[in-house]
Design a protein around this motif. Structure first.
Motif, PDB file in Angstrom:
ATOM      1  N   ASN A 117       0.840  -1.202   0.000  1.00 10.54           N
ATOM      2  CA  ASN A 117       0.000   0.000   0.000  1.00 10.54           C
ATOM      3  C   ASN A 117       0.876   1.254   0.000  1.00 10.54           C
ATOM      4  N   PRO A 118       1.372   1.684  -1.150  1.00  6.69           N
ATOM      5  CA  PRO A 118       2.237   2.871  -1.206  1.00  6.69           C
ATOM      6  C   PRO A 118       1.537   4.132  -0.690  1.00  6.69           C
ATOM      7  N   GLU A 119       0.227   4.279  -0.985  1.00  9.39           N
ATOM      8  CA  GLU A 119      -0.492   5.490  -0.586  1.00  9.39           C
ATOM      9  C   GLU A 119      -0.574   5.638   0.934  1.00  9.39           C
ATOM     10  N   VAL A 171       9.699  11.005   1.628  1.00  9.18           N
ATOM     11  CA  VAL A 171      10.646  11.227   0.519  1.00  9.18           C
ATOM     12  C   VAL A 171      10.038  12.112  -0.565  1.00  9.18           C
ATOM     13  N   LYS A 172       8.706  12.224  -0.577  1.00  7.68           N
ATOM     14  CA  LYS A 172       8.046  13.142  -1.517  1.00  7.68           C
ATOM     15  C   LYS A 172       7.944  14.559  -0.959  1.00  7.68           C
ATOM     16  N   HIS A 173       8.359  14.723   0.308  1.00 10.46           N
ATOM     17  CA  HIS A 173       8.266  16.006   1.013  1.00 10.46           C
ATOM     18  C   HIS A 173       6.812  16.476   1.083  1.00 10.46           C
ATOM     19  N   ALA A 174       5.914  15.551   1.371  1.00 13.24           N
ATOM     20  CA  ALA A 174       4.493  15.881   1.501  1.00 13.24           C
ATOM     21  C   ALA A 174       4.264  16.678   2.779  1.00 13.24           C
ATOM     22  N   PRO A 175       3.273  17.584   2.804  1.00 12.25           N
ATOM     23  CA  PRO A 175       3.001  18.369   4.019  1.00 12.25           C
ATOM     24  C   PRO A 175       2.554  17.468   5.177  1.00 12.25           C
ATOM     25  N   GLY A 176       2.950  17.873   6.401  1.00 12.79           N
ATOM     26  CA  GLY A 176       2.545  17.124   7.589  1.00 12.79           C
ATOM     27  C   GLY A 176       3.482  15.998   7.967  1.00 12.79           C
ATOM     28  N   ASP A 229      20.404  15.471  -0.562  1.00 13.16           N
ATOM     29  CA  ASP A 229      19.464  16.052  -1.520  1.00 13.16           C
ATOM     30  C   ASP A 229      18.199  15.213  -1.605  1.00 13.16           C
ATOM     31  N   LYS A 230      17.124  15.859  -2.020  1.00 14.02           N
ATOM     32  CA  LYS A 230      15.855  15.158  -2.207  1.00 14.02           C
ATOM     33  C   LYS A 230      16.029  14.060  -3.258  1.00 14.02           C
ATOM     34  N   LEU A 231      15.383  12.920  -3.027  1.00  8.91           N
ATOM     35  CA  LEU A 231      15.468  11.819  -3.993  1.00  8.91           C
ATOM     36  C   LEU A 231      14.888  12.243  -5.330  1.00  8.91           C
ATOM     37  N   SER A 232      15.459  11.679  -6.387  1.00  7.46           N
ATOM     38  CA  SER A 232      14.961  11.990  -7.731  1.00  7.46           C
ATOM     39  C   SER A 232      13.607  11.329  -7.952  1.00  7.46           C
ATOM     40  N   ALA A 233      12.900  11.775  -8.979  1.00  7.67           N
ATOM     41  CA  ALA A 233      11.579  11.223  -9.287  1.00  7.67           C
ATOM     42  C   ALA A 233      11.667   9.729  -9.575  1.00  7.67           C
ATOM     43  N   SER A 234      12.750   9.299 -10.234  1.00  8.26           N
ATOM     44  CA  SER A 234      12.899   7.879 -10.551  1.00  8.26           C
ATOM     45  C   SER A 234      13.147   7.053  -9.290  1.00  8.26           C
ATOM     46  N   ALA A 254      10.773   4.119  -7.829  1.00  3.11           N
ATOM     47  CA  ALA A 254      11.280   2.785  -7.499  1.00  3.11           C
ATOM     48  C   ALA A 254      10.827   2.362  -6.102  1.00  3.11           C
ATOM     49  N   LEU A 255      10.866   3.291  -5.150  1.00  2.27           N
ATOM     50  CA  LEU A 255      10.398   2.983  -3.795  1.00  2.27           C
ATOM     51  C   LEU A 255       8.910   2.650  -3.786  1.00  2.27           C
ATOM     52  N   GLU A 256       8.137   3.397  -4.586  1.00  2.00           N
ATOM     53  CA  GLU A 256       6.694   3.119  -4.672  1.00  2.00           C
ATOM     54  C   GLU A 256       6.447   1.714  -5.210  1.00  2.00           C
ATOM     55  N   LYS A 257       7.184   1.353  -6.235  1.00  2.00           N
ATOM     56  CA  LYS A 257       7.028   0.029  -6.824  1.00  2.00           C
ATOM     57  C   LYS A 257       7.432  -1.054  -5.826  1.00  2.00           C
TER      58      LYS A 257
END
Length: 659
Positions: free
Chosen positions: A86-88, A96-101, A110-115, A119-122
């Motif tokens: 359940n990635p969500e 790692v997405k720097h989501a609020p909260g 540095d912030k992880l790249s989109a790729s 990969a972590l989501e997968k």
């Protein structure tokens, strides 16, 4: 109903050992080769390079490790960080997405790249594939059973050894075991001590004092078969016996005549610590049974009838809990010290290791530590210690009482002066003017500005809070509505605009409290806000002095002023809370005079340094890693769970027994 625990709760667990409570680790699933390859190529590099410096085997901030699948699933001190599949719902991905909260990760890179994020989501969606590997233990549950340790085994009588050479020299069962070890080493018993040496040893061992020449010669010449027994009995009956051996127990109890460093010039000597010392000496000299020796030190107040429990000499035993470092008033450290003296002193267990983490070697989870903490947190030492004995010299006792009374009167007079100063109309006006000016100042700056204005900062802060709660809100209190309206006027235009505002406020239909409305109508229009503060000061002082008429409008003023959060509701005997440093220093000087009298006067009574239950229990939550700012699960008052489990099992066996 939940069981009620107090200090006596400790008693039930002091004599039992407990069964283990180990949890089996969940078996690691097996993943297909392509998923393992994906992990090794795409995920492990991210974890190693960006995460494991702070969350690896050597360092795991917030209790989080990212160096094994089990550790990832276990999460941090705050709970789970991933939900397999359940990635969500996974905090790791939000971080790692720097989501609020959620705290952004990684913190130091540095912030992880989109790729990399993809990969972590997968990886999470796959169910966290990880190659099979031997996992290192993370906590005491992964270790061998603590019950196998010799210290937790039941005491058993060992089999008597068979002797050959030294059989004839054995005089008792203990000698047999010593002789067996001597034979193994090819040694023999040392020669028997001479009569004088034996007598001297007995004196030193039992009383710590050398015998007189006459006493020693009397023993040497006594050739009766029970000469040694008679001397031992004589020495055990000597008061010196208790004085010598009490020293060993007083070391366990961390006995001291002072309570550590005290700030502000406070006399750190303990005038009544001697009552605990003397109780220990007398307990040994009276041969008090060990179970009573322990229970009285933990809960003497619970063992006595209510009336007797206020003055019984056995209350002195509770100095075991209270004679410790004051720790500058730090309740956390005081309770930790009491847990330590009970657990190490009586059980031989370092329970305080569990303050920050589950014990690494013994069956003591952190929650057990805080269950004991809740017991002591629900107890307190009274301001006035109970009298357990009066001075033998009646004249000295009367002299002591009269001198203390003079000092206490001086202390009360000073409290009255402070009380009168902050309830004086002119002074109250100064406080109210300052409350408006300092409305948004932060604590340090607020204290500094209050000091410059020669105001007691704690009282000023209390008034500011009262004004904020009643005036500067969406719907101001009717008593403070005029304050709010006039406070909104700019100081430069105040005199010009105030008359119109007052005219509006004093209309019959105005919601302003009638007391304030009448005062506004009677007085000239205010020229500055200081005049408004003066009006309110006069109204407040009239009210708190009890000179107001008994009607609903005045009752509304009184209700606001006497609210539990209002500083004006504080009675004179609690006025110390508003003392400045100078006030406190003056009061400390007077208190030190009483302490000196208690220490030096032959008329001072004997008092017991007790600890009593609070009226309302004060259970705490587990403080994660010992930090009171990081609250975990509740830890209700109780004893060590392993011991309670063993005690419960033994009780159940006893109840089910046909005997």
């Amino acid at each position: 109903m939940a069981p009620k625990f107090s200090i006596r709760t400790l008693l039930g667990g002091l004599i039992a050992a407990a069964p283990g409570f180990l949890a089996a680790a969940e078996a690691q699933p097996t993943f297909p080769g392509d998923q393992i390859e994906f992990f090794e190529k795409n995920i492990r590099p991210i974890l190693v390079e960006s995460c494991q410096d702070c969350h690896g085997g050597h360092r795991h901030e917030n209790g989080l490790r990212l160096d094994s699948r089990a550790a990832v699933l276990r999460g941090s001190d705050y709970g789970q960080i991933v939900v397999a599949g359940n990635p969500e719902g996974s905090k790791l991905l939000k971080a790692v997405k720097h989501a609020p909260g959620v705290e952004a990760m990684p913190k130091k890179r540095d912030k992880l790249s989109a790729s990399q994020v993809a990969a972590l989501e997968k990886w999470v969606a796959m169910g966290l594939p990880w190659p099979q590997e031997k996992e290192q233990a993370v906590g005491h549950h992964d270790k061998p059973s603590w019950q196998e340790h010799w210290a937790f085994q039941k005491v058993a009588k060992p089999a008597e050894p068979t002797l050959t050479k030294l059989k004839g020299e054995v005089k008792n069962g203990l000698d047999k075991h010593v002789a067996a070890k001597l034979e193994e080493a090819g040694l023999a018993f040392a020669p028997a001590a001479g009569r004088a040496t034996l007598g001297r040893r007995l004196y030193l061992d039992l009383t710590g004092l050398q015998p007189t020449f006459e006493d020693l010669q009397k023993f040497v010449k006594d050739q009766s078969p029970d000469a040694v027994a008679k001397l031992v009995d004589k020495l055990l009956d000597s008061p010196r016996y208790g004085e010598r051996w009490a020293r060993h127990w007083l070391d366990v109890a961390r006995y001291s005549d002072v309570d550590g460093y005290r700030a502000g010039g406070v006399d750190n000597r303990l005038p009544y610590s001697y009552t605990y010392r003397d109780w220990v000496v007398q307990a040994l000299n009276k041969d008090l049974p060990y179970d009573q020796f322990i229970t009285q030190q933990l809960a003497a107040d619970k063992l006595l009838p209510p009336a007797q429990g206020r003055s019984d000499p056995s209350l002195a035993a509770m100095g075991f809990l209270t004679i410790g470092d004051y720790f500058l008033g730090d309740r956390l450290l005081q309770n930790d010290d009491r847990i330590d003296v009970v657990s190490r002193g009586l059980l031989g267990l370092t329970v305080t290791c569990a303050r920050c983490h589950d014990h690494k070697y013994d069956p003591i989870p952190s929650k057990d530590y805080y269950a004991l903490y809740s017991v002591f947190n629900s107890s307190e030492t009274p301001d006035k210690l109970p009298v357990i004995g009066e001075a033998a010299d009646k004249a000295a006792a009367e002299d002591f009482k009269s001198k203390v009374a003079v000092i206490e009167k001086e202390m009360q007079t000073f409290r009255q002066e402070v009380y009168g100063d902050i309830r004086n109309s002119a002074r109250l006006k100064e406080y109210l003017v300052f409350a408006r000016k300092a409305l948004e100042l932060q604590s340090e700056q607020f204290r500094g500005e209050a000091g410059k204005a020669k105001l007691r900062d704690r009282y000023a802060d209390g008034l500011r809070d009262m004004v904020k709660r009643n005036a500067y809100v969406a719907k101001p209190h009717p008593v403070m509505l005029a304050w709010k309206k006039l406070s909104d006027l700019p100081d430069g235009d105040f005199a010009a605009k105030a008359p119109a505002v007052v005219q509006e406020l004093t209309k019959p239909e105005s919601p302003v409290n009638a007391v304030v409305k009448n005062e506004l109508a009677k007085r000239p229009a205010p020229k500055t806000f200081d005049d408004v503060a003066g009006l309110y000061s006069d109204v407040f002082v009239t009210c708190i002095n009890g000179k107001e008429p008994d009607n609903a409008d005045w009752q509304a003023v009184r209700a606001m002023l006497m609210d539990g959060r209002s500083p004006m509701a504080v009675p004179v005997d609690q006025i110390d809370r508003f003392f400045t440093r100078k006030d406190r220093e003056h009061m400390t000087q007077l208190e030190n005079k009483i302490t000196k009298l208690e220490l030096t006067s032959e008329g001072a009574p004997q008092r017991a340094m007790v600890m009593l239950d609070k009226e309302k229990p004060a259970d705490v939550k587990v403080m994660i890693r010992g930090n009171p700012g990081r609250q975990g699960e509740p830890a209700p008052r109780g004893f060590l769970t392993a011991w309670v489990a063993r005690s419960s099992a033994k009780a159940a066996d006893a109840l089910s027994s046909p005997n």
